[in-house]
Design an enzyme around this catalytic site. Structure first.
Site, PDB file in Angstrom:
ATOM      1  N   ASN A 160     -43.922  34.849 -31.507  1.00 18.76           N
ATOM      2  CA  ASN A 160     -43.606  33.924 -30.413  1.00 18.76           C
ATOM      3  C   ASN A 160     -42.095  33.730 -30.339  1.00 18.76           C
ATOM      4  OD1 ASN A 160     -42.823  31.566 -32.122  1.00 18.76           O
ATOM      5  ND2 ASN A 160     -44.939  31.795 -32.815  1.00 18.76           N
TER       6      ASN A 160
ATOM      7  N   ASP B  22     -51.236  30.904 -33.959  1.00 24.61           N
ATOM      8  CA  ASP B  22     -52.573  30.324 -34.119  1.00 24.61           C
ATOM      9  C   ASP B  22     -53.603  31.363 -34.537  1.00 24.61           C
ATOM     10  OD1 ASP B  22     -51.951  27.655 -33.516  1.00 24.61           O
ATOM     11  OD2 ASP B  22     -51.756  28.182 -31.395  1.00 24.61           O
TER      12      ASP B  22
HETATM   13  O1  C5P Z   1     -51.591  22.974 -32.810  1.00 27.19           O
HETATM   14  P1  C5P Z   1     -50.124  23.189 -32.574  1.00 27.19           P
HETATM   15  O2  C5P Z   1     -49.680  24.588 -32.826  1.00 27.19           O
HETATM   16  O3  C5P Z   1     -49.657  22.685 -31.253  1.00 27.19           O
HETATM   17  O4  C5P Z   1     -49.432  22.222 -33.652  1.00 27.19           O
HETATM   18  C1  C5P Z   1     -48.067  22.220 -33.878  1.00 27.19           C
HETATM   19  C2  C5P Z   1     -47.768  21.684 -35.235  1.00 27.19           C
HETATM   20  O5  C5P Z   1     -48.674  22.215 -36.178  1.00 27.19           O
HETATM   21  C3  C5P Z   1     -46.407  22.095 -35.730  1.00 27.19           C
HETATM   22  O6  C5P Z   1     -45.939  21.094 -36.614  1.00 27.19           O
HETATM   23  C4  C5P Z   1     -46.681  23.379 -36.479  1.00 27.19           C
HETATM   24  O7  C5P Z   1     -45.697  23.648 -37.462  1.00 27.19           O
HETATM   25  C5  C5P Z   1     -48.027  23.079 -37.101  1.00 27.19           C
HETATM   26  N1  C5P Z   1     -48.918  24.248 -37.264  1.00 27.19           N
HETATM   27  C6  C5P Z   1     -49.162  24.717 -38.525  1.00 27.19           C
HETATM   28  N2  C5P Z   1     -50.013  25.764 -38.718  1.00 27.19           N
HETATM   29  C7  C5P Z   1     -50.641  26.331 -37.669  1.00 27.19           C
HETATM   30  C8  C5P Z   1     -50.393  25.868 -36.372  1.00 27.19           C
HETATM   31  C9  C5P Z   1     -49.510  24.822 -36.203  1.00 27.19           C
HETATM   32  O8  C5P Z   1     -48.577  24.191 -39.487  1.00 27.19           O
HETATM   33  N3  C5P Z   1     -51.468  27.346 -37.866  1.00 27.19           N
END
Ligand code: C5P
Length: 403
Positions: free
Chosen positions: A209, A277
């Site tokens: 990304n 993700d």
């Molecule tokens: O769910 P989302 O990606 O929007 O969440 C963002 C937050 O979750 C950020 O703090 C990111 O560092 C953390 N995150 C994580 N591991 C993942 C996805 C997001 O630590 N697999």
């Protein structure tokens, strides 16, 4: 505010040397004792007489002057300072510092010191971008030297770009921050994640990304400057390793999670990484051939590092901070995300097209806790990091109530 602080300015020969005079004046207004060492070429830009008049002290420049050595040896000069600031720091003095060369009084003092050193680079944009300067800066940062700026703008040489020395007011602010905030997180351990992750498809392709890592790296640096013993787990970025921080480089989300778990226990965790993700279910170890049919990728979900670190347990950091990069109504989406992830705070920002948050230098964020939400003005990512680090310090050591 800087009463009784002893600051040694190392003035090197750059066109910005004249700005030192303003800095000396402002430091003295704040109550600091200022002593100055000039390199030989600095004396071409500012006169020792004006520096002496403003600092109210003798000016030092000659390593071999018997009088200087008799009155004040180079070791004593560095010992008698609470902070050394190289201003302006030319490409030349940065290179000599990086290599530990001590061929004049200024560089000898810098080699002899075990006191904190700051440097405010000032040079032409091409010199700033030269590989030699980039690697010298990297070394100096790793050694814990705090690099202030530089700014971008018109240069004395007629070019435009990065390399212009930051203004005396910014240097003064960094000096004040060092004395006021330094040590507020001493004795605490912090973990920060930063950058994107790369999820392999085959040996040459991956899913990634647009995260630059600028915000996460700045947060690690800001926490370390407040005295936290800081570990930064970084995905692949072009950012330099911040000085004074233990940096672990990883590629994938699963490697990031393992590195984070190994860094525990910590008191603070800030998850600023843009973790992918999903990953490809079965990455192959041979390059996928273009043989007519487009391959279809089967994806599986990656572990959520923030959620994992937020789970109750003995190793849970006392304060877990997540980020929420959202498009659209950030303030509506972020609070439920905080609750879902189980973290204490969420720093929410808008990454809609046009905001230039991803890869840009500024950020406009909202800090959301269980019971409050506040919006911060648009700031540089460095300033967001410093503000967040201070808020974290307030959480652990609440500031004394105003009288
Ligand atoms: O769910 P989302 O990606 O929007 O969440 C963002 C937050 O979750 C950020 O703090 C990111 O560092 C953390 N995150 C994580 N591991 C993942 C996805 C997001 O630590 N697999």
């Amino acid at each position: 505010m800087l009463q009784d602080k002893r600051i040694l300015l190392i003035i090197s020969g750059g066109i910005a040397a004249y700005k030192c005079l303003e800095l000396i004046r402002r430091l003295r207004e704040q109550g600091a004792a200022v002593r100055c060492v000039l390199t030989k070429s600095a004396t071409e830009f500012v006169t020792p007489l004006s520096v002496a008049a403003l600092s109210g002290d003798k000016v030092y420049s000659d390593l071999f002057s018997l009088t200087d050595e008799h009155e004040m040896g180079h070791i004593q000069l560095s010992r008698d300072a609470d902070l050394l600031v190289v201003v302006p720091a030319t490409a030349n003095i940065l290179a000599r510092m990086a290599l530990g060369i001590a061929d004049d009084l200024a560089t000898t003092v810098l080699l002899a010191t075990d006191t904190k050193v700051m440097a405010a680079p000032s040079m032409n944009v091409r010199m700033w971008e030269h590989e030699a300067t980039v690697s010298n800066l990297h070394r100096l940062r790793q050694r814990g030297i705090e690099i202030l700026g530089p700014d971008s703008g018109d240069m004395a040489c007629g070019e435009y770009g990065e390399g212009r020395m930051v203004e005396p007011a910014d240097i003064l602010a960094a000096i004040q921050a060092h004395f006021v905030d330094g040590g507020r997180l001493a004795g605490l351990r912090a973990l920060v994640t930063s950058g994107p992750t790369h999820e392999p498809i085959d040996p040459v392709r991956y899913i990634a990304n647009r995260s630059s890592g600028k915000q996460g790296h700045a947060i690690a640096s800001a926490l370390a400057k407040l005295g936290a013993d800081t570990t930064l787990v970084s995905g692949p970025t072009r950012e330099l390793d911040p000085g004074g921080v233990n940096v672990i480089h990883v590629e994938t989300a699963r490697e990031m999670l393992t590195a984070c778990e190994e860094a525990l226990p910590t008191d603070i965790a800030v998850c600023a990484a843009a973790v992918s993700d999903w990953r490809v279910k079965q990455a192959v170890d041979q390059k996928i051939k273009k043989d007519g049919a487009a391959p279809s990728l089967s994806l599986t979900e990656n572990p959520d590092i923030l959620q994992t670190l937020s789970q109750p347990g003995n190793d849970r950091p006392r304060l877990v901070v997540g980020f929420a990069a959202e498009t659209g109504d950030v303030l509506e989406k972020a609070p439920p995300k905080r609750a879902r992830k189980g973290c204490d705070w969420i720093v929410a920002n808008d990454v809609s097209p046009g905001t230039e948050t991803f890869g840009g230098n500024t950020n406009q964020v909202h800090l959301i806790t269980e019971s409050s939400s506040e919006s911060w003005p648009q700031m540089s990512k460095q300033d967001v990091a410093v503000t967040l680090a201070r808020r974290i310090a307030d959480q652990f050591h609440p500031p004394a109530a105003a009288e």
